[in-house]
Write a protein that holds these residues in place. Structure first.
Motif, PDB file in Angstrom:
ATOM      1  N   VAL A 109       0.877  -1.171   0.000  1.00 42.54           N
ATOM      2  CA  VAL A 109       0.000   0.000   0.000  1.00 42.54           C
ATOM      3  C   VAL A 109       0.918   1.225   0.000  1.00 42.54           C
ATOM      4  N   PHE A 110       0.530   2.242  -0.744  1.00 46.70           N
ATOM      5  CA  PHE A 110       1.438   3.377  -0.923  1.00 46.70           C
ATOM      6  C   PHE A 110       0.662   4.681  -1.034  1.00 46.70           C
ATOM      7  N   ARG A 111       1.401   5.729  -0.768  1.00 50.00           N
ATOM      8  CA  ARG A 111       0.906   7.088  -0.990  1.00 50.00           C
ATOM      9  C   ARG A 111       2.086   7.943  -1.411  1.00 50.00           C
ATOM     10  N   THR A 112       1.958   8.614  -2.547  1.00 43.95           N
ATOM     11  CA  THR A 112       3.065   9.399  -3.086  1.00 43.95           C
ATOM     12  C   THR A 112       2.585  10.789  -3.477  1.00 43.95           C
ATOM     13  N   SER A 113       3.543  11.695  -3.525  1.00 43.27           N
ATOM     14  CA  SER A 113       3.298  13.047  -3.992  1.00 43.27           C
ATOM     15  C   SER A 113       4.505  13.478  -4.815  1.00 43.27           C
ATOM     16  N   SER A 114       4.262  13.911  -6.059  1.00 43.63           N
ATOM     17  CA  SER A 114       5.366  14.241  -6.974  1.00 43.63           C
ATOM     18  C   SER A 114       5.077  15.546  -7.692  1.00 43.63           C
ATOM     19  N   ASP A 115       6.146  16.251  -8.009  1.00 44.97           N
ATOM     20  CA  ASP A 115       6.057  17.530  -8.719  1.00 44.97           C
ATOM     21  C   ASP A 115       6.677  17.367 -10.097  1.00 44.97           C
ATOM     22  N   PHE A 116       5.957  17.786 -11.136  1.00 39.85           N
ATOM     23  CA  PHE A 116       6.443  17.724 -12.515  1.00 39.85           C
ATOM     24  C   PHE A 116       6.391  19.133 -13.112  1.00 39.85           C
ATOM     25  N   PRO A 117       7.352  19.982 -12.760  1.00 44.98           N
ATOM     26  CA  PRO A 117       7.311  21.373 -13.233  1.00 44.98           C
ATOM     27  C   PRO A 117       7.432  21.494 -14.745  1.00 44.98           C
ATOM     28  N   TRP A 118       8.060  20.514 -15.409  1.00 44.09           N
ATOM     29  CA  TRP A 118       8.209  20.568 -16.858  1.00 44.09           C
ATOM     30  C   TRP A 118       6.863  20.445 -17.559  1.00 44.09           C
ATOM     31  N   SER A 119       5.868  19.832 -16.878  1.00 37.30           N
ATOM     32  CA  SER A 119       4.533  19.695 -17.464  1.00 37.30           C
ATOM     33  C   SER A 119       3.490  20.547 -16.757  1.00 37.30           C
TER      34      SER A 119
END
Length: 478
Positions: free
Chosen positions: A200-210
Protein backbone atom coordinates in the motif's frame (compact mmCIF):
# COMPACT_ATOMS: atom_id res chain seq x y z
CA UNK A 1 17.50 -26.02 16.88
CA UNK A 2 16.26 -29.14 15.13
CA UNK A 3 18.13 -31.88 13.35
CA UNK A 4 17.22 -33.45 10.03
CA UNK A 5 19.31 -36.46 9.01
CA UNK A 6 19.19 -39.29 6.48
CA UNK A 7 21.32 -42.43 6.36
CA UNK A 8 23.24 -43.98 3.50
CA UNK A 9 22.98 -44.56 0.62
CA UNK A 10 21.00 -41.35 0.03
CA UNK A 11 23.65 -39.15 1.66
CA UNK A 12 21.20 -36.25 1.87
CA UNK A 13 21.91 -35.18 5.42
CA UNK A 14 20.98 -31.74 6.75
CA UNK A 15 22.20 -31.33 10.34
CA UNK A 16 21.34 -27.92 11.77
CA UNK A 17 22.07 -28.86 15.37
CA UNK A 18 25.75 -29.91 15.21
CA UNK A 19 28.01 -27.34 16.78
CA UNK A 20 30.95 -25.80 14.90
CA UNK A 21 34.01 -28.03 14.64
CA UNK A 22 37.65 -27.33 13.81
CA UNK A 23 37.71 -27.79 10.05
CA UNK A 24 41.02 -28.37 8.33
CA UNK A 25 40.21 -26.47 5.19
CA UNK A 26 38.14 -23.36 4.58
CA UNK A 27 36.48 -23.13 1.16
CA UNK A 28 37.05 -19.39 0.76
CA UNK A 29 40.62 -19.52 2.08
CA UNK A 30 41.48 -22.38 -0.24
CA UNK A 31 39.96 -20.57 -3.22
CA UNK A 32 41.86 -17.34 -2.65
CA UNK A 33 45.15 -19.04 -1.83
CA UNK A 34 44.88 -20.98 -5.04
CA UNK A 35 44.38 -17.77 -7.02
CA UNK A 36 47.20 -15.95 -5.25
CA UNK A 37 49.77 -18.77 -5.47
CA UNK A 38 49.65 -20.17 -9.00
CA UNK A 39 52.87 -22.14 -8.48
CA UNK A 40 51.27 -24.23 -5.74
CA UNK A 41 48.07 -24.64 -7.74
CA UNK A 42 50.08 -26.51 -10.38
CA UNK A 43 50.63 -29.31 -7.90
CA UNK A 44 46.99 -30.32 -8.44
CA UNK A 45 46.60 -31.34 -12.05
CA UNK A 46 42.85 -30.91 -12.23
CA UNK A 47 40.27 -30.54 -9.47
CA UNK A 48 37.84 -32.46 -11.65
CA UNK A 49 40.06 -35.51 -11.24
CA UNK A 50 39.77 -35.43 -7.44
CA UNK A 51 36.83 -37.73 -6.77
CA UNK A 52 34.88 -36.87 -3.63
CA UNK A 53 31.50 -37.57 -2.13
CA UNK A 54 29.51 -35.17 0.06
CA UNK A 55 28.53 -37.19 3.12
CA UNK A 56 27.08 -34.43 5.25
CA UNK A 57 26.04 -30.80 5.07
CA UNK A 58 25.90 -28.84 8.32
CA UNK A 59 24.08 -25.53 8.72
CA UNK A 60 25.02 -24.00 12.09
CA UNK A 61 23.33 -20.99 13.64
CA UNK A 62 19.70 -21.63 12.77
CA UNK A 63 17.26 -20.28 15.37
CA UNK A 64 14.04 -19.09 13.70
CA UNK A 65 14.69 -20.29 10.16
CA UNK A 66 12.89 -23.52 9.33
CA UNK A 67 14.84 -26.60 8.26
CA UNK A 68 12.70 -27.32 5.20
CA UNK A 69 13.64 -24.20 3.23
CA UNK A 70 17.33 -24.57 4.15
CA UNK A 71 17.34 -28.21 3.11
CA UNK A 72 15.84 -27.25 -0.24
CA UNK A 73 18.72 -24.84 -0.93
CA UNK A 74 21.59 -27.21 -0.03
CA UNK A 75 20.42 -30.47 -1.58
CA UNK A 76 22.29 -29.85 -4.85
CA UNK A 77 25.56 -30.36 -2.97
CA UNK A 78 24.90 -34.11 -2.86
CA UNK A 79 25.06 -34.22 -6.65
CA UNK A 80 28.78 -33.37 -6.66
CA UNK A 81 31.04 -36.06 -8.13
CA UNK A 82 34.42 -34.35 -7.83
CA UNK A 83 36.05 -31.49 -5.95
CA UNK A 84 35.43 -29.00 -8.73
CA UNK A 85 31.70 -29.77 -8.50
CA UNK A 86 31.84 -29.25 -4.74
CA UNK A 87 33.33 -25.77 -5.15
CA UNK A 88 30.75 -24.74 -7.74
CA UNK A 89 27.77 -26.15 -5.83
CA UNK A 90 29.01 -24.60 -2.57
CA UNK A 91 29.14 -21.19 -4.21
CA UNK A 92 25.63 -21.62 -5.67
CA UNK A 93 24.21 -22.83 -2.35
CA UNK A 94 25.69 -19.89 -0.50
CA UNK A 95 24.18 -17.50 -3.02
CA UNK A 96 20.75 -19.13 -2.63
CA UNK A 97 20.98 -18.95 1.16
CA UNK A 98 21.76 -15.25 0.89
CA UNK A 99 18.71 -14.75 -1.34
CA UNK A 100 16.40 -16.08 1.40
CA UNK A 101 16.67 -12.77 3.24
CA UNK A 102 17.15 -14.57 6.56
CA UNK A 103 20.90 -14.18 7.20
CA UNK A 104 23.41 -11.35 7.35
CA UNK A 105 26.64 -13.40 7.33
CA UNK A 106 27.34 -16.82 5.84
CA UNK A 107 30.71 -18.56 6.30
CA UNK A 108 31.56 -21.74 4.38
CA UNK A 109 34.02 -24.48 5.36
CA UNK A 110 34.96 -27.79 3.73
CA UNK A 111 36.45 -30.67 5.74
CA UNK A 112 37.12 -34.36 5.34
CA UNK A 113 34.33 -36.59 6.54
CA UNK A 114 34.68 -38.07 10.03
CA UNK A 115 32.80 -40.52 12.19
CA UNK A 116 31.59 -44.09 11.78
CA UNK A 117 29.48 -43.22 8.72
CA UNK A 118 32.36 -41.56 6.83
CA UNK A 119 33.17 -42.89 3.35
CA UNK A 120 36.75 -43.11 1.97
CA UNK A 121 36.30 -40.11 -0.34
CA UNK A 122 33.76 -38.38 1.87
CA UNK A 123 33.75 -34.69 2.79
CA UNK A 124 31.53 -32.48 4.89
CA UNK A 125 30.44 -28.94 4.06
CA UNK A 126 29.56 -26.57 6.90
CA UNK A 127 27.66 -23.30 6.51
CA UNK A 128 27.77 -21.04 9.57
CA UNK A 129 25.01 -18.45 9.44
CA UNK A 130 24.00 -15.44 11.51
CA UNK A 131 20.31 -14.71 11.40
CA UNK A 132 18.98 -11.20 11.02
CA UNK A 133 17.43 -9.53 14.04
CA UNK A 134 13.67 -9.50 14.42
CA UNK A 135 13.55 -5.75 13.85
CA UNK A 136 15.97 -3.51 12.02
CA UNK A 137 15.95 -0.02 10.56
CA UNK A 138 18.07 2.28 8.47
CA UNK A 139 18.36 5.84 7.28
CA UNK A 140 20.03 6.32 3.92
CA UNK A 141 19.86 8.19 0.66
CA UNK A 142 18.23 6.96 -2.52
CA UNK A 143 18.50 8.17 -6.08
CA UNK A 144 15.97 8.74 -8.85
CA UNK A 145 16.28 10.49 -12.18
CA UNK A 146 18.04 13.74 -11.23
CA UNK A 147 16.55 13.55 -7.78
CA UNK A 148 17.97 12.69 -4.41
CA UNK A 149 15.99 11.69 -1.36
CA UNK A 150 16.38 10.58 2.23
CA UNK A 151 14.79 7.23 3.00
CA UNK A 152 13.84 5.88 6.43
CA UNK A 153 13.21 2.12 6.47
CA UNK A 154 11.92 -0.24 9.16
CA UNK A 155 11.78 -3.98 8.52
CA UNK A 156 10.83 -7.17 10.36
CA UNK A 157 12.84 -9.86 8.51
CA UNK A 158 12.21 -13.60 8.57
CA UNK A 159 9.05 -13.22 10.66
CA UNK A 160 7.85 -16.85 10.50
CA UNK A 161 11.11 -18.58 9.60
CA UNK A 162 10.70 -18.82 5.83
CA UNK A 163 11.86 -15.39 4.66
CA UNK A 164 8.61 -13.50 5.27
CA UNK A 165 9.02 -9.83 6.11
CA UNK A 166 7.14 -6.55 6.47
CA UNK A 167 8.81 -3.41 5.21
CA UNK A 168 7.77 0.17 5.99
CA UNK A 169 9.49 2.98 4.09
CA UNK A 170 9.25 6.75 4.07
CA UNK A 171 11.12 8.74 1.45
CA UNK A 172 11.44 12.52 1.24
CA UNK A 173 13.03 13.96 -1.90
CA UNK A 174 13.54 17.18 -3.79
CA UNK A 175 10.55 16.59 -6.09
CA UNK A 176 8.60 13.79 -4.45
CA UNK A 177 7.86 12.01 -1.20
CA UNK A 178 6.46 8.56 -0.61
CA UNK A 179 5.11 6.23 2.07
CA UNK A 180 5.14 2.52 1.27
CA UNK A 181 4.25 -0.49 3.44
CA UNK A 182 4.90 -3.93 1.96
CA UNK A 183 4.33 -7.51 3.03
CA UNK A 184 6.72 -9.92 1.26
CA UNK A 185 6.43 -13.70 1.09
CA UNK A 186 9.04 -15.75 -0.86
CA UNK A 187 8.39 -19.23 -2.22
CA UNK A 188 11.27 -21.51 -3.14
CA UNK A 189 11.65 -24.69 -5.13
CA UNK A 190 14.49 -26.37 -7.00
CA UNK A 191 13.94 -24.52 -10.28
CA UNK A 192 12.16 -21.25 -9.57
CA UNK A 193 12.16 -18.50 -7.02
CA UNK A 194 8.81 -16.80 -6.47
CA UNK A 195 8.23 -13.71 -4.35
CA UNK A 196 4.76 -12.35 -3.61
CA UNK A 197 4.64 -8.70 -2.53
CA UNK A 198 1.59 -6.74 -1.44
CA UNK A 199 2.07 -3.00 -0.99
CA UNK A 200 0.00 0.00 0.00
CA UNK A 201 1.44 3.38 -0.92
CA UNK A 202 0.91 7.09 -0.99
CA UNK A 203 3.07 9.40 -3.09
CA UNK A 204 3.30 13.05 -3.99
CA UNK A 205 5.37 14.24 -6.97
CA UNK A 206 6.06 17.53 -8.72
CA UNK A 207 6.44 17.72 -12.51
CA UNK A 208 7.31 21.37 -13.23
CA UNK A 209 8.21 20.57 -16.86
CA UNK A 210 4.53 19.70 -17.46
CA UNK A 211 2.99 22.20 -15.05
CA UNK A 212 1.29 19.86 -12.62
CA UNK A 213 1.63 18.02 -9.33
CA UNK A 214 0.50 14.44 -8.79
CA UNK A 215 -0.65 12.77 -5.60
CA UNK A 216 -1.85 9.19 -5.57
CA UNK A 217 -2.66 6.44 -3.15
CA UNK A 218 -3.44 2.78 -3.74
CA UNK A 219 -2.14 -0.74 -3.53
CA UNK A 220 -0.03 -3.06 -5.67
CA UNK A 221 0.20 -6.86 -5.78
CA UNK A 222 3.32 -8.21 -7.47
CA UNK A 223 4.32 -11.83 -8.11
CA UNK A 224 7.94 -12.09 -9.26
CA UNK A 225 9.01 -15.37 -10.83
CA UNK A 226 12.71 -15.95 -11.51
CA UNK A 227 13.83 -18.90 -13.58
CA UNK A 228 16.86 -20.08 -15.53
CA UNK A 229 20.13 -21.67 -14.51
CA UNK A 230 21.65 -18.28 -13.79
CA UNK A 231 18.49 -16.61 -12.56
CA UNK A 232 18.43 -14.14 -15.46
CA UNK A 233 14.86 -14.69 -16.72
CA UNK A 234 12.21 -12.85 -14.70
CA UNK A 235 8.44 -12.47 -14.95
CA UNK A 236 6.54 -9.90 -12.91
CA UNK A 237 2.75 -10.22 -12.76
CA UNK A 238 1.17 -7.17 -11.17
CA UNK A 239 -2.22 -5.74 -10.29
CA UNK A 240 -2.44 -2.07 -9.33
CA UNK A 241 -5.33 0.08 -8.20
CA UNK A 242 -4.82 3.69 -7.25
CA UNK A 243 -6.61 6.99 -6.97
CA UNK A 244 -4.66 9.83 -8.59
CA UNK A 245 -5.18 13.55 -8.28
CA UNK A 246 -3.60 16.02 -10.71
CA UNK A 247 -3.24 19.66 -9.64
CA UNK A 248 -2.17 22.28 -12.17
CA UNK A 249 0.25 25.11 -11.48
CA UNK A 250 -0.77 28.73 -11.99
CA UNK A 251 1.00 28.95 -15.36
CA UNK A 252 -0.16 25.56 -16.67
CA UNK A 253 -1.49 25.31 -20.20
CA UNK A 254 -5.18 24.66 -20.83
CA UNK A 255 -4.38 21.16 -22.13
CA UNK A 256 -2.92 20.40 -18.68
CA UNK A 257 -5.70 22.06 -16.70
CA UNK A 258 -8.45 20.12 -18.45
CA UNK A 259 -6.93 16.86 -17.17
CA UNK A 260 -6.82 17.94 -13.54
CA UNK A 261 -8.85 16.30 -10.83
CA UNK A 262 -9.10 12.77 -9.40
CA UNK A 263 -9.01 9.62 -11.53
CA UNK A 264 -9.18 5.94 -10.64
CA UNK A 265 -6.93 3.47 -12.45
CA UNK A 266 -7.24 -0.30 -12.14
CA UNK A 267 -4.73 -2.22 -14.24
CA UNK A 268 -2.82 -5.46 -14.72
CA UNK A 269 0.80 -5.50 -15.85
CA UNK A 270 3.31 -8.07 -17.06
CA UNK A 271 7.05 -7.37 -17.13
CA UNK A 272 9.28 -9.90 -18.87
CA UNK A 273 13.05 -9.52 -18.78
CA UNK A 274 16.16 -11.47 -19.75
CA UNK A 275 19.27 -9.90 -18.26
CA UNK A 276 22.60 -11.50 -19.21
CA UNK A 277 24.74 -8.43 -18.55
CA UNK A 278 27.72 -8.70 -16.22
CA UNK A 279 26.69 -5.43 -14.50
CA UNK A 280 23.72 -3.08 -14.57
CA UNK A 281 25.46 0.33 -14.52
CA UNK A 282 28.74 -0.27 -16.40
CA UNK A 283 28.28 -3.57 -18.24
CA UNK A 284 31.10 -4.78 -20.47
CA UNK A 285 29.27 -7.68 -22.11
CA UNK A 286 25.87 -9.26 -22.33
CA UNK A 287 22.39 -8.11 -23.31
CA UNK A 288 19.13 -7.01 -21.72
CA UNK A 289 15.62 -7.55 -23.08
CA UNK A 290 12.69 -6.06 -21.15
CA UNK A 291 9.10 -5.99 -22.34
CA UNK A 292 6.28 -4.37 -20.35
CA UNK A 293 2.59 -4.72 -21.17
CA UNK A 294 -0.10 -2.95 -19.15
CA UNK A 295 -3.87 -3.10 -19.52
CA UNK A 296 -5.95 -0.52 -17.64
CA UNK A 297 -9.73 -0.50 -17.58
CA UNK A 298 -10.75 -3.16 -15.07
CA UNK A 299 -12.58 -0.46 -13.17
CA UNK A 300 -12.41 3.30 -12.73
CA UNK A 301 -12.36 5.89 -15.50
CA UNK A 302 -8.94 5.20 -17.04
CA UNK A 303 -8.54 2.73 -19.90
CA UNK A 304 -5.63 1.94 -22.20
CA UNK A 305 -3.19 -0.68 -23.46
CA UNK A 306 0.44 0.30 -22.99
CA UNK A 307 3.49 -1.50 -24.38
CA UNK A 308 7.14 -0.65 -23.72
CA UNK A 309 10.32 -2.27 -25.02
CA UNK A 310 13.85 -1.82 -23.66
CA UNK A 311 16.85 -3.44 -25.37
CA UNK A 312 20.54 -3.16 -24.58
CA UNK A 313 23.63 -4.98 -25.78
CA UNK A 314 27.29 -4.54 -24.80
CA UNK A 315 30.62 -5.69 -26.18
CA UNK A 316 34.25 -4.86 -25.39
CA UNK A 317 37.24 -4.60 -27.72
CA UNK A 318 40.88 -4.82 -26.62
CA UNK A 319 39.84 -4.55 -22.94
CA UNK A 320 39.79 -0.75 -23.23
CA UNK A 321 36.83 0.11 -25.46
CA UNK A 322 33.29 -0.90 -24.50
CA UNK A 323 30.42 -0.27 -26.91
CA UNK A 324 26.84 -0.14 -25.79
CA UNK A 325 23.73 0.02 -27.96
CA UNK A 326 20.40 0.82 -26.35
CA UNK A 327 16.92 0.97 -27.89
CA UNK A 328 13.64 1.98 -26.24
CA UNK A 329 10.14 2.28 -27.65
CA UNK A 330 6.56 2.56 -26.46
CA UNK A 331 3.01 2.58 -27.75
CA UNK A 332 -0.11 3.73 -25.89
CA UNK A 333 -3.61 3.08 -27.19
CA UNK A 334 -7.03 3.83 -25.77
CA UNK A 335 -9.59 1.04 -25.49
CA UNK A 336 -12.88 2.93 -25.25
CA UNK A 337 -14.36 6.37 -25.79
CA UNK A 338 -15.87 6.14 -22.32
CA UNK A 339 -12.45 5.71 -20.67
CA UNK A 340 -9.79 8.40 -20.78
CA UNK A 341 -6.00 8.54 -20.97
CA UNK A 342 -4.60 11.03 -18.49
CA UNK A 343 -1.42 13.08 -18.91
CA UNK A 344 0.08 10.95 -16.14
CA UNK A 345 -0.08 7.89 -18.44
CA UNK A 346 1.61 9.52 -21.46
CA UNK A 347 5.17 8.95 -22.65
CA UNK A 348 7.77 11.69 -22.26
CA UNK A 349 11.21 12.02 -23.81
CA UNK A 350 14.30 14.08 -23.06
CA UNK A 351 16.69 14.42 -20.16
CA UNK A 352 20.30 13.81 -19.11
CA UNK A 353 19.81 10.02 -18.97
CA UNK A 354 17.26 9.80 -21.76
CA UNK A 355 17.52 11.75 -25.02
CA UNK A 356 20.60 13.79 -24.14
CA UNK A 357 20.87 17.36 -25.40
CA UNK A 358 17.20 18.00 -24.56
CA UNK A 359 15.91 19.24 -21.23
CA UNK A 360 13.84 16.99 -19.01
CA UNK A 361 10.68 16.22 -21.02
CA UNK A 362 12.00 18.76 -23.52
CA UNK A 363 11.38 16.67 -26.64
CA UNK A 364 7.94 16.30 -28.19
CA UNK A 365 4.59 18.11 -28.01
CA UNK A 366 4.65 21.33 -25.97
CA UNK A 367 1.76 23.63 -25.03
CA UNK A 368 2.66 27.07 -23.65
CA UNK A 369 5.97 25.71 -22.36
CA UNK A 370 4.44 22.60 -20.79
CA UNK A 371 5.28 19.12 -22.03
CA UNK A 372 2.04 17.23 -22.62
CA UNK A 373 3.57 13.92 -23.74
CA UNK A 374 2.69 11.53 -26.53
CA UNK A 375 1.38 8.04 -27.13
CA UNK A 376 4.16 6.66 -29.32
CA UNK A 377 7.93 7.06 -29.09
CA UNK A 378 11.27 5.52 -29.91
CA UNK A 379 14.79 6.34 -28.81
CA UNK A 380 18.24 4.82 -29.33
CA UNK A 381 21.78 5.52 -28.20
CA UNK A 382 25.23 4.25 -29.13
CA UNK A 383 27.85 4.70 -26.38
CA UNK A 384 31.62 4.27 -26.24
CA UNK A 385 33.31 3.93 -22.84
CA UNK A 386 37.02 3.92 -22.17
CA UNK A 387 39.07 4.30 -18.97
CA UNK A 388 40.66 7.63 -18.10
CA UNK A 389 44.05 8.06 -19.82
CA UNK A 390 46.10 7.93 -16.62
CA UNK A 391 44.32 4.75 -15.47
CA UNK A 392 43.83 5.51 -11.75
CA UNK A 393 42.90 2.84 -9.25
CA UNK A 394 39.23 3.85 -9.58
CA UNK A 395 39.24 3.47 -13.37
CA UNK A 396 36.49 0.84 -13.22
CA UNK A 397 34.17 3.39 -11.57
CA UNK A 398 34.95 6.44 -13.74
CA UNK A 399 35.08 6.35 -17.54
CA UNK A 400 35.28 8.69 -20.49
CA UNK A 401 32.02 8.61 -22.35
CA UNK A 402 31.12 9.40 -25.96
CA UNK A 403 27.67 8.91 -27.49
CA UNK A 404 25.24 9.65 -30.26
CA UNK A 405 21.51 9.32 -29.62
CA UNK A 406 18.26 9.99 -31.41
CA UNK A 407 14.54 9.49 -31.08
CA UNK A 408 11.07 10.87 -31.57
CA UNK A 409 7.84 11.35 -29.63
CA UNK A 410 4.43 12.07 -31.10
CA UNK A 411 0.67 11.86 -30.58
CA UNK A 412 -1.45 9.83 -32.97
CA UNK A 413 -5.17 9.13 -33.33
CA UNK A 414 -6.65 5.85 -32.19
CA UNK A 415 -6.35 2.95 -34.62
CA UNK A 416 -9.60 2.33 -36.44
CA UNK A 417 -10.62 -0.25 -38.99
CA UNK A 418 -9.17 0.71 -42.35
CA UNK A 419 -6.70 3.22 -40.94
CA UNK A 420 -3.56 3.96 -42.88
CA UNK A 421 -0.70 2.47 -40.82
CA UNK A 422 1.81 4.47 -42.87
CA UNK A 423 0.96 7.40 -40.62
CA UNK A 424 2.49 5.52 -37.71
CA UNK A 425 5.70 4.86 -39.60
CA UNK A 426 6.27 8.59 -40.03
CA UNK A 427 7.56 8.71 -36.47
CA UNK A 428 10.76 7.13 -37.82
CA UNK A 429 11.15 9.71 -40.62
CA UNK A 430 9.44 12.99 -39.65
CA UNK A 431 10.89 15.38 -37.04
CA UNK A 432 13.52 12.92 -35.82
CA UNK A 433 15.72 14.33 -33.05
CA UNK A 434 19.43 13.59 -32.82
CA UNK A 435 22.40 14.72 -30.73
CA UNK A 436 25.96 13.73 -29.96
CA UNK A 437 28.37 14.50 -27.17
CA UNK A 438 30.99 13.37 -24.70
CA UNK A 439 31.74 13.59 -21.02
CA UNK A 440 32.45 11.58 -17.90
CA UNK A 441 30.32 8.75 -16.56
CA UNK A 442 30.80 7.27 -13.09
CA UNK A 443 29.20 4.95 -10.55
CA UNK A 444 27.95 6.33 -7.25
CA UNK A 445 28.05 3.78 -4.45
CA UNK A 446 27.36 0.97 -6.92
CA UNK A 447 23.68 1.98 -6.88
CA UNK A 448 23.42 4.92 -9.29
CA UNK A 449 24.98 6.29 -12.44
CA UNK A 450 26.27 9.86 -12.81
CA UNK A 451 26.92 11.61 -16.12
CA UNK A 452 28.43 15.02 -16.84
CA UNK A 453 28.22 15.70 -20.58
CA UNK A 454 28.77 18.32 -23.22
CA UNK A 455 26.22 17.83 -26.02
CA UNK A 456 25.65 19.20 -29.50
CA UNK A 457 22.01 18.86 -30.70
CA UNK A 458 22.00 17.99 -34.40
CA UNK A 459 18.33 17.53 -35.31
CA UNK A 460 15.45 19.14 -33.39
CA UNK A 461 12.10 20.89 -33.72
CA UNK A 462 11.32 24.51 -32.99
CA UNK A 463 9.28 23.66 -29.88
CA UNK A 464 12.00 21.50 -28.31
CA UNK A 465 13.93 22.75 -25.29
CA UNK A 466 17.66 22.24 -25.85
CA UNK A 467 20.74 22.29 -23.67
CA UNK A 468 24.47 21.86 -24.28
CA UNK A 469 25.58 20.95 -20.75
CA UNK A 470 23.85 18.29 -18.69
CA UNK A 471 24.33 16.62 -15.33
CA UNK A 472 22.40 13.41 -14.78
CA UNK A 473 22.04 10.98 -11.89
CA UNK A 474 19.80 7.93 -11.74
CA UNK A 475 19.45 4.17 -12.00
CA UNK A 476 17.75 3.75 -15.40
CA UNK A 477 19.28 5.22 -18.52
CA UNK A 478 19.20 5.03 -22.31
Amino acid sequence: MGTVQAKEPKADILDSDIKSKNPNLGYEDMYYKKSQQPTKAKEVANLSDVKVRVDKVHVDGLVRTKDDIVKLQVKDLFKAKNFDDVLQHTYNVRRRLESLGCFKNIDTLIDTSRGPDATPDGIEVTFTVNELRRLRGSVNTSVGTNEGSVTITTETPNMFGRGERINAQYSYGTKSNQINISAIKPFFDSRHQKVLTTSVFRTSSDFPWSGYKLSNMGFLINLALTQGKRDNITHNFQYEADVRNVTASKQAAFQVREQCGPTLKSSVRHIFSIDKRDASLFPTKGSLIELTTEFAGLGGNIGFVKNELNLQTNWTLFDYFTFQLGVQSGFLRGISNDLQINIVDQFFLGGPLSLRGFEMRGCGPQKNGNAVGGDIFWASALHLYTPLPFRPSFAEFVKLHGFINGGNLNTLALIKTGSDYDEYLKIFTDNVRCSMGCGIAMILGNIARIELNVIMPLLFSRSDILTQFQFGIGVKYL
